[in-house]
Write an enzyme that holds these catalytic residues in place. Structure first.
Site, PDB file in Angstrom:
ATOM      1  N   PRO A 102     -62.416  38.251 -52.483  1.00  0.00           N
ATOM      2  CA  PRO A 102     -61.207  38.878 -52.518  1.00  0.00           C
ATOM      3  C   PRO A 102     -60.371  38.584 -53.769  1.00  0.00           C
ATOM      4  O   PRO A 102     -60.290  37.386 -54.363  1.00  0.00           O
ATOM      5  CB  PRO A 102     -60.672  38.432 -51.164  1.00  0.00           C
ATOM      6  CG  PRO A 102     -61.386  38.018 -50.288  1.00  0.00           C
ATOM      7  CD  PRO A 102     -62.672  37.407 -51.264  1.00  0.00           C
ATOM      8  N   LYS A 130     -62.344  35.034 -44.998  1.00  0.00           N
ATOM      9  CA  LYS A 130     -63.184  34.947 -46.256  1.00  0.00           C
ATOM     10  C   LYS A 130     -62.994  33.486 -46.789  1.00  0.00           C
ATOM     11  O   LYS A 130     -61.815  32.804 -46.731  1.00  0.00           O
ATOM     12  CB  LYS A 130     -62.814  35.827 -47.486  1.00  0.00           C
ATOM     13  CG  LYS A 130     -62.997  37.302 -47.075  1.00  0.00           C
ATOM     14  CD  LYS A 130     -64.198  37.790 -47.374  1.00  0.00           C
ATOM     15  CE  LYS A 130     -64.394  39.438 -47.234  1.00  0.00           C
ATOM     16  NZ  LYS A 130     -65.659  40.030 -48.087  1.00  0.00           N
ATOM     17  N   ILE A 144     -64.780  42.842 -50.977  1.00  0.00           N
ATOM     18  CA  ILE A 144     -65.864  43.592 -50.446  1.00  0.00           C
ATOM     19  C   ILE A 144     -65.846  43.455 -48.917  1.00  0.00           C
ATOM     20  O   ILE A 144     -66.011  42.377 -48.657  1.00  0.00           O
ATOM     21  CB  ILE A 144     -67.450  42.567 -50.997  1.00  0.00           C
ATOM     22  CG1 ILE A 144     -67.329  42.722 -52.634  1.00  0.00           C
ATOM     23  CG2 ILE A 144     -68.261  43.229 -50.421  1.00  0.00           C
ATOM     24  CD1 ILE A 144     -68.163  41.600 -52.958  1.00  0.00           C
TER      25      ILE A 144
END
Length: 115
Positions: A2, A33, A65
């Site tokens: 990110p 994440k 993603i």
């Protein structure tokens, strides 16, 4: 991977040293994440207006993603607006956050891509 970008018209001296660290930890937790892959870019002192006013404002971009979607984005928007309001004193109604999902093959890192 990110990546969160904050463009704001507040001055650099009004950005607390703890801002990027808190953003990293909060976003990492909210997105699930690892913090070591999260990148934060803060661009203060920008020539900006929002609604015709040059009062404090921000235009932000969150790239990832996966983990981008209508329901997740509502959670991120609240989290990010609250953090920008608390840390930078920017009212939530003077912040735009745009969300972008990127395919793994379109993100380079460490001499390769995430694909």
């Amino acid at each position: 991977m990110p990546k969160f970008i904050v463009n704001t018209n507040i001055s650099k001296d009004k950005v607390p040293e703890s801002f990027t660290g808190e953003l990293t930890q909060q976003l990492s937790k909210a997105m699930g994440k690892p913090a070591q892959y999260l990148a934060i870019q803060v661009s203060p002192d920008q020539l900006m207006s929002f609604g015709g006013s040059t009062d404090p404002c921000a235009m932000c971009f969150l790239y990832s993603i996966g983990k981008i979607g209508e329901q997740e984005n509502k959670v991120y928007s609240k989290l990010l607006c609250d953090l920008l309001n608390k840390q930078l004193k920017i009212p939530s109604d003077r912040i735009y956050v745009s969300f972008f999902e990127i395919s793994a093959g379109n993100v380079g890192w460490n001499s390769t891509t995430f694909a």
